[in-house]
Design an enzyme around this catalytic site. Structure first.
Site, PDB file in Angstrom:
ATOM      1  N   ALA A 195     -13.828 -41.016 -26.445  1.00  0.00           N
ATOM      2  CA  ALA A 195     -15.434 -41.072 -25.312  1.00  0.00           C
ATOM      3  C   ALA A 195     -14.641 -39.935 -24.427  1.00  0.00           C
ATOM      4  CB  ALA A 195     -15.425 -42.013 -24.614  1.00  0.00           C
ATOM      5  N   GLY A 241     -10.267 -35.759 -18.513  1.00  0.00           N
ATOM      6  CA  GLY A 241      -9.026 -36.196 -17.848  1.00  0.00           C
ATOM      7  C   GLY A 241      -8.095 -35.445 -19.181  1.00  0.00           C
ATOM      8  N   HIS A 242      -8.899 -36.189 -20.511  1.00  0.00           N
ATOM      9  CA  HIS A 242      -8.164 -36.000 -21.687  1.00  0.00           C
ATOM     10  C   HIS A 242      -8.334 -34.080 -22.333  1.00  0.00           C
ATOM     11  CE1 HIS A 242     -10.579 -40.287 -21.991  1.00  0.00           C
ATOM     12  NE2 HIS A 242      -9.341 -40.077 -23.717  1.00  0.00           N
ATOM     13  N   GLN A 290      -4.920 -53.962 -28.471  1.00  0.00           N
ATOM     14  CA  GLN A 290      -5.046 -53.778 -27.173  1.00  0.00           C
ATOM     15  C   GLN A 290      -5.903 -54.394 -26.975  1.00  0.00           C
ATOM     16  OE1 GLN A 290      -4.473 -49.053 -27.678  1.00  0.00           O
ATOM     17  NE2 GLN A 290      -5.187 -49.589 -25.254  1.00  0.00           N
ATOM     18  N   GLN A 334       0.802 -47.469 -18.574  1.00  0.00           N
ATOM     19  CA  GLN A 334       1.391 -47.496 -20.121  1.00  0.00           C
ATOM     20  C   GLN A 334       2.414 -46.678 -19.887  1.00  0.00           C
ATOM     21  OE1 GLN A 334      -2.683 -47.050 -22.515  1.00  0.00           O
ATOM     22  NE2 GLN A 334      -2.415 -44.943 -22.157  1.00  0.00           N
ATOM     23  N   MET A 357     -11.366 -40.070 -13.597  1.00  0.00           N
ATOM     24  CA  MET A 357     -12.293 -40.176 -14.654  1.00  0.00           C
ATOM     25  C   MET A 357     -11.687 -40.993 -15.667  1.00  0.00           C
ATOM     26  SD  MET A 357     -12.876 -36.336 -15.827  1.00  0.00           S
ATOM     27  CE  MET A 357     -13.918 -35.395 -14.551  1.00  0.00           C
ATOM     28  N   SER A 402     -13.242 -43.015 -19.761  1.00  0.00           N
ATOM     29  CA  SER A 402     -13.746 -43.146 -21.140  1.00  0.00           C
ATOM     30  C   SER A 402     -15.555 -44.354 -20.401  1.00  0.00           C
ATOM     31  CB  SER A 402     -13.791 -43.818 -22.333  1.00  0.00           C
ATOM     32  OG  SER A 402     -12.416 -42.886 -22.405  1.00  0.00           O
TER      33      SER A 402
END
Lengths: 291, 291
Positions: A32, A36-37, A61, A153, A184, A186
């Site tokens: 998705a 950002g990705h 997770q 993370q 941003m 998903s």
């Protein structure tokens, strides 16, 4: 761009790339894809010879079945988005491919996971650590790219890399935001129109906390909570102010400070954070405090 | 044979070997090499293009300070022994080189470490898992060689490799024994003459338990314990009979059985085990039992 669905296919490719001396950049995602990705992919393309993007909604997770089931899965449009980036290979395995057998090993990151996401999502970082390890062993990257929106993370993966001695350089890129400040994510796709409208208040609350930080963390926290309390569409799960490296509330080391939150908006859980440099806090304190 | 003392030096070498397509065999040891180790090295030399042997007394897998301090360290004679084997590189780092900072991450192998060594040496397999991960990331082996004398360790490393997706083939080689049956071990060097004399009784006790297995595990265990009770120089810590794969006492799956023990002899702790194939148990049972 090549699309690979099996661990063996990816391994064969990366073995070959390593053999011919290519520098491998790797961007692990749950798909998705948003800007950002794509920022991470663009950075990886600029800095490496080949770039692998993985799209894998990692079941281990998720501590919440609904969150897992409703996580957006749009592999076709993800594939189209990646075609224009210079990405070399898309790795999109099934859960069975990644976990032929369930893992027995459990990873415990100690104090790093006793706070924030780790405290509120039991087992989350064990799942992250296992899947990142597996993906690193398949993708054999020289550099791996993560977004700072998932600040904890990044800290966890940095510890994983240090403690198990992975030979990979971690790159953490700043959070990309919508024009109205919303980070941003998903999960933003799942927001109702009402929730989408109120969602930018999360970032505002973080900025408000940062502005009040010179008056102390208790004041900063209270101001942000009071502010968010004015929006019935937002249910705050936590707002924590911590040392940006240790993630602990003790700020006496004087390093960067991170302010992190998680909140529910109409059944969707969002997280966000801002980083505060102590120099800016001191400057504000010296000029009489509250911005 | 090259002697490497830093992680960076080893990494540079293995990066080069991977680049030129060499197959890398790796034998991790804690030094004080004996013929059991040398068998592993010989197998690695026969099956790979280059062979790395590490000698590192890993502090984090010792739960007993005396055991760690008295563990034999004889790097010079180890080096001489390795020179004649065809070993390509000896990696002998300091603790500071392997652990620039103490690890935060803790590994928990679940049921696999709730028994035998894991139950009696708290934290032992966390230390093993961390150091093996680090060594694998430095040595980048295609194949890694372990001795079956540390049966549980082999099971733990196999789980580590599966769960974190290490791209390495594990080879577990049978225990090498002295003429009188004593399993070769670096700790044998620390045995007093009296302890050395009685030490072969450990292997005899395991064979006795194996012979009584057709009568049931309780009988087998009792017979071995009774036998060892006759030797005041031996203080049995545990004798466990388990499924060779799961390491649990439930044998109903019908696979191989492992009989493991740990015992103290004059301040030195030794372990040993024997593997029993169920076919041989059945054959014995059918022929009337106790050998």
């Amino acid at each position: 761009m090549e699309i690979l669905e099996t661990a063996a296919a990816l391994q064969a490719r990366t073995e070959m790339w390593r053999r011919d001396g290519s520098r491998i950049g790797f961007v692990p995602t749950m798909g998705a894809l948003h800007d950002g990705h794509l920022e991470l992919v663009r950075a990886a393309v600029a800095e490496n010879d080949v770039v692998i993007v993985s799209v894998f909604v990692n079941p281990t997770q998720f501590n919440n079945a609904e969150d897992f089931n409703k996580y957006p899965r749009v592999l076709e449009s993800d594939t189209e988005l990646l075609r224009n980036t210079g990405c070399t290979a898309l790795f999109a395995p099934t859960p069975e491919e990644m976990y032929p057998r369930p893992a027995v090993l459990q990873l415990d990151f100690g104090p790093l996971e006793r706070v924030m996401e780790g405290a509120h999502r039991p087992g989350h970082f064990n799942g992250v650590g296992i899947v990142v390890s597996k993906l690193f062993h398949l993708a054999r990257p020289h550099r791996a790219y993560f977004g700072q929106k998932d600040w904890q993370q990044v800290a966890i993966v940095r510890q994983l890399v240090a403690d198990l001695g992975f030979d990979v350089e971690l790159i953490a890129a700043p959070t990309v935001r919508e024009a109205d400040g919303l980070a941003m994510s998903s999960r933003n796709r799942r927001l109702s129109p009402e929730a989408r409208q109120v969602a930018p208040r999360l970032h505002e609350a973080l900025l408000l906390a940062a502005a009040h930080l010179p008056a102390g963390t208790a004041v900063a926290q209270a101001e942000a909570q009071k502010f968010l309390g004015g929006f019935p569409g937002i249910e705050l799960e936590y707002l924590e102010i911590a040392d940006a490296q240790t993630l602990q509330p003790d700020l006496t080391a004087g390093g960067d400070v991170v302010i992190c939150l998680a909140a529910w908006l109409d059944g969707v859980r969002l997280i966000d954070n801002v980083l505060v440099h102590p120099a800016s806090v001191t400057a504000q304190r010296n000029s009489g405090g509250q911005a």
